[in-house]
Scaffold this motif. Structure first.
Motif, mmCIF file in Angstrom:
data_model
loop_
_atom_site.group_PDB
_atom_site.id
_atom_site.type_symbol
_atom_site.label_atom_id
_atom_site.label_comp_id
_atom_site.label_asym_id
_atom_site.label_seq_id
_atom_site.Cartn_x
_atom_site.Cartn_y
_atom_site.Cartn_z
ATOM 1 N N MET A 60 7.310 7.245 -0.380
ATOM 2 C CA MET A 60 6.839 7.768 0.858
ATOM 3 C C MET A 60 7.214 9.252 0.981
ATOM 4 O O MET A 60 6.413 10.046 1.469
ATOM 5 C CB MET A 60 7.425 6.951 2.003
ATOM 6 C CG MET A 60 6.803 7.192 3.310
ATOM 7 S SD MET A 60 7.361 5.910 4.454
ATOM 8 C CE MET A 60 6.710 6.512 5.930
ATOM 9 N N ALA A 61 8.398 9.593 0.544
ATOM 10 C CA ALA A 61 8.828 10.996 0.611
ATOM 11 C C ALA A 61 7.955 11.871 -0.285
ATOM 12 O O ALA A 61 7.547 12.963 0.123
ATOM 13 C CB ALA A 61 10.294 11.120 0.224
ATOM 14 N N ALA A 62 7.656 11.391 -1.486
ATOM 15 C CA ALA A 62 6.829 12.170 -2.407
ATOM 16 C C ALA A 62 5.414 12.337 -1.856
ATOM 17 O O ALA A 62 4.833 13.416 -1.941
ATOM 18 C CB ALA A 62 6.801 11.508 -3.774
ATOM 19 N N ALA A 63 4.857 11.262 -1.281
ATOM 20 C CA ALA A 63 3.516 11.349 -0.695
ATOM 21 C C ALA A 63 3.512 12.299 0.492
ATOM 22 O O ALA A 63 2.562 13.055 0.688
ATOM 23 C CB ALA A 63 3.045 9.962 -0.262
ATOM 24 N N ASN A 64 4.583 12.277 1.263
ATOM 25 C CA ASN A 64 4.685 13.179 2.412
ATOM 26 C C ASN A 64 4.701 14.637 1.953
ATOM 27 O O ASN A 64 3.984 15.474 2.495
ATOM 28 C CB ASN A 64 5.932 12.857 3.217
ATOM 29 C CG ASN A 64 6.043 13.675 4.490
ATOM 30 O OD1 ASN A 64 5.037 13.981 5.115
ATOM 31 N ND2 ASN A 64 7.241 14.022 4.869
ATOM 32 N N LEU A 65 5.482 14.934 0.948
ATOM 33 C CA LEU A 65 5.563 16.300 0.439
ATOM 34 C C LEU A 65 4.245 16.762 -0.180
ATOM 35 O O LEU A 65 3.864 17.918 -0.048
ATOM 36 C CB LEU A 65 6.689 16.415 -0.579
ATOM 37 C CG LEU A 65 8.105 16.309 -0.012
ATOM 38 C CD1 LEU A 65 9.122 16.230 -1.142
ATOM 39 C CD2 LEU A 65 8.409 17.483 0.904
ATOM 40 N N ALA A 66 3.565 15.844 -0.866
ATOM 41 C CA ALA A 66 2.312 16.192 -1.537
ATOM 42 C C ALA A 66 1.102 16.104 -0.616
ATOM 43 O O ALA A 66 0.025 16.578 -0.972
ATOM 44 C CB ALA A 66 2.109 15.275 -2.743
ATOM 45 N N GLY A 67 1.269 15.478 0.553
ATOM 46 C CA GLY A 67 0.124 15.273 1.431
ATOM 47 C C GLY A 67 -0.861 14.271 0.857
ATOM 48 O O GLY A 67 -2.048 14.325 1.133
ATOM 49 N N SER A 68 -0.366 13.350 0.047
ATOM 50 C CA SER A 68 -1.216 12.356 -0.614
ATOM 51 C C SER A 68 -1.425 11.134 0.265
ATOM 52 O O SER A 68 -0.510 10.714 0.964
ATOM 53 C CB SER A 68 -0.560 11.896 -1.919
ATOM 54 O OG SER A 68 -0.390 12.973 -2.792
ATOM 55 N N PRO A 69 -2.611 10.539 0.196
ATOM 56 C CA PRO A 69 -2.828 9.294 0.932
ATOM 57 C C PRO A 69 -1.911 8.197 0.402
ATOM 58 O O PRO A 69 -1.712 8.067 -0.805
ATOM 59 C CB PRO A 69 -4.283 8.948 0.650
ATOM 60 C CG PRO A 69 -4.901 10.187 0.118
ATOM 61 C CD PRO A 69 -3.804 10.973 -0.521
ATOM 62 N N LEU A 70 -1.345 7.434 1.304
ATOM 63 C CA LEU A 70 -0.474 6.321 0.932
ATOM 64 C C LEU A 70 -0.602 5.254 1.994
ATOM 65 O O LEU A 70 -0.502 5.541 3.187
ATOM 66 C CB LEU A 70 0.982 6.775 0.845
ATOM 67 C CG LEU A 70 2.031 5.671 0.705
ATOM 68 C CD1 LEU A 70 1.948 5.025 -0.675
ATOM 69 C CD2 LEU A 70 3.416 6.210 0.951
ATOM 70 N N ILE A 71 -0.841 4.029 1.565
ATOM 71 C CA ILE A 71 -0.830 2.894 2.484
ATOM 72 C C ILE A 71 0.320 2.009 2.051
ATOM 73 O O ILE A 71 0.361 1.539 0.917
ATOM 74 C CB ILE A 71 -2.167 2.135 2.463
ATOM 75 C CG1 ILE A 71 -3.262 3.054 3.011
ATOM 76 C CG2 ILE A 71 -2.062 0.854 3.287
ATOM 77 C CD1 ILE A 71 -4.635 2.465 2.982
ATOM 78 N N ALA A 72 1.265 1.815 2.946
ATOM 79 C CA ALA A 72 2.449 1.004 2.660
ATOM 80 C C ALA A 72 2.433 -0.220 3.547
ATOM 81 O O ALA A 72 2.182 -0.127 4.753
ATOM 82 C CB ALA A 72 3.711 1.817 2.903
ATOM 83 N N VAL A 73 2.702 -1.362 2.948
ATOM 84 C CA VAL A 73 2.793 -2.613 3.693
ATOM 85 C C VAL A 73 4.216 -3.110 3.528
ATOM 86 O O VAL A 73 4.724 -3.214 2.419
ATOM 87 C CB VAL A 73 1.793 -3.664 3.153
ATOM 88 C CG1 VAL A 73 1.930 -4.967 3.903
ATOM 89 C CG2 VAL A 73 0.374 -3.123 3.232
ATOM 90 N N SER A 74 4.855 -3.399 4.633
ATOM 91 C CA SER A 74 6.261 -3.785 4.614
ATOM 92 C C SER A 74 6.448 -5.108 5.339
ATOM 93 O O SER A 74 5.690 -5.437 6.253
ATOM 94 C CB SER A 74 7.085 -2.689 5.301
ATOM 95 O OG SER A 74 8.415 -3.072 5.429
ATOM 96 N N GLY A 75 7.452 -5.833 4.961
ATOM 97 C CA GLY A 75 7.767 -7.085 5.638
ATOM 98 C C GLY A 75 8.798 -6.878 6.725
ATOM 99 O O GLY A 75 9.416 -5.817 6.836
ATOM 100 N N CYS A 76 8.973 -7.876 7.544
ATOM 101 C CA CYS A 76 9.986 -7.814 8.593
ATOM 102 C C CYS A 76 10.435 -9.236 8.936
ATOM 103 O O CYS A 76 9.910 -10.208 8.412
ATOM 104 C CB CYS A 76 9.456 -7.094 9.821
ATOM 105 S SG CYS A 76 8.113 -7.937 10.649
ATOM 106 N N ARG A 77 11.364 -9.307 9.844
ATOM 107 C CA ARG A 77 11.886 -10.602 10.263
ATOM 108 C C ARG A 77 10.809 -11.359 11.051
ATOM 109 O O ARG A 77 9.873 -10.753 11.581
ATOM 110 C CB ARG A 77 13.150 -10.433 11.093
ATOM 111 C CG ARG A 77 13.155 -9.401 12.208
ATOM 112 C CD ARG A 77 12.285 -9.666 13.360
ATOM 113 N NE ARG A 77 12.147 -8.517 14.239
ATOM 114 C CZ ARG A 77 10.973 -8.070 14.630
ATOM 115 N NH1 ARG A 77 9.878 -8.568 14.150
ATOM 116 N NH2 ARG A 77 10.874 -7.113 15.513
ATOM 117 N N PRO A 78 10.928 -12.684 11.158
ATOM 118 C CA PRO A 78 9.974 -13.419 11.999
ATOM 119 C C PRO A 78 10.053 -12.918 13.442
ATOM 120 O O PRO A 78 11.131 -12.601 13.940
ATOM 121 C CB PRO A 78 10.454 -14.872 11.915
ATOM 122 C CG PRO A 78 11.284 -14.941 10.682
ATOM 123 C CD PRO A 78 11.871 -13.570 10.506
ATOM 124 N N SER A 79 8.908 -12.841 14.103
ATOM 125 C CA SER A 79 8.890 -12.321 15.467
ATOM 126 C C SER A 79 9.740 -13.145 16.421
ATOM 127 O O SER A 79 10.214 -12.634 17.433
ATOM 128 C CB SER A 79 7.452 -12.236 15.981
ATOM 129 O OG SER A 79 6.842 -13.508 15.964
#
Length: 73
Positions: free
Chosen positions: A1-20
């Motif tokens: 994410m940091a590299a994409a931010n610096l480069a201005g590159s498109p990035l789609i990240a999907v992350s998990g989380c705890r049950p609601s």
């Protein structure tokens, strides 16, 4: 994410989380990922229901492919 931010590159990240059902109960090392990512992305969202994942991904791709450089999470 940091590299994409610096480069201005498109990035789609999907992350998990705890049950609601465990939200706000200090059951896990839980952080607000959406709020944390929002300052460096074009769009960030938490999917409230697994059935809505396809529509959220469709939106993420539309935003990532739209005008302006930036990332979507």
């Amino acid at each position: 994410m940091a590299a994409a931010n610096l480069a201005g590159s498109p990035l789609i990240a999907v992350s998990g989380c705890r049950p609601s059902t465990l939200a706000g109960r200090q059951a896990f090392q839980d952080i607000d990922q959406v709020s944390m990512a929002r300052p460096v992305v074009k769009w960030a969202a938490e999917v409230p229901d697994a059935a809505e994942i396809p529509s959220y991904l469709e939106r993420a791709y539309a935003v990532a492919d739209g005008d302006g450089r930036g990332r979507c999470i």
